[in-house]
Write an enzyme that holds these catalytic residues in place. Sequence first.
Site, short mmCIF file in Angstrom:
data_model
loop_
_atom_site.label_atom_id
_atom_site.label_comp_id
_atom_site.label_asym_id
_atom_site.label_seq_id
_atom_site.Cartn_x
_atom_site.Cartn_y
_atom_site.Cartn_z
N HIS A 69 4.77 13.45 21.92
CA HIS A 69 4.94 12.74 20.64
C HIS A 69 5.82 13.48 19.63
CE1 HIS A 69 2.20 9.56 21.65
NE2 HIS A 69 1.25 10.41 21.90
N SER A 117 1.34 8.37 26.62
CA SER A 117 0.76 7.96 25.35
C SER A 117 1.80 7.17 24.59
CB SER A 117 0.35 9.20 24.56
OG SER A 117 -0.17 8.84 23.31
N GLU A 142 7.58 4.61 20.69
CA GLU A 142 7.87 5.60 21.73
C GLU A 142 6.75 5.64 22.75
OE1 GLU A 142 6.19 8.76 22.13
OE2 GLU A 142 4.93 8.73 20.37
#
Length: 187
Positions: A69, A117, A142
């Site tokens: 992330h 994720s 994303e």
Amino acid sequence: MKMSDYGLEVKFSRLGEALAVDGGCRVEGYASLFGVTDQGGDVVMPGAYAKSLARLKAEGRQVKLLWQHDPAQPIGVWDEIREDGKGLWVRGRILMDVEKGREAAALIGAGAIDGLSIGYRTVVAEKDAKGRRLLREVELWEVSLVTFPMLPEARVGAKGDSMPEAAALRELAAAFMGARRMLAGRD
């Protein structure tokens, strides 16, 4: 900056036999599963990504492939992202010319990284009678390769591995770790 600095949420999904790594740089699998309650009490509903994916396509933009992330660490590109009856399916390439990309490919190949994720912004959600948040529409930003997934129903596998055996070994390792944590808490 972190994703939360942009007002975005993240949702983890441990990948299973559906995630494949080919030649150390091609990955594909499910980044999100529909109808499954994650450890945060959220359930992504079928169709939640449709408007976001259509908007990105119309604008000529892509969902980013990040490492953990971190918006400062793109490690590849998603060549295809689509919804199907099971969830959000992704297929892309880890860039081997990027240092973190090489590291990510090695970690996936070794089984040290086994999750994806999503980074997103909730557009439409509601609570159900069980107190779960039903995500009906999200703006997808994303999809990251991550260490700690929040949706444990799926497992990661490397293409070419014997998937059932690899999955069984990971399940056994997870069971041992769970037992270890449980015993440690009783001492």
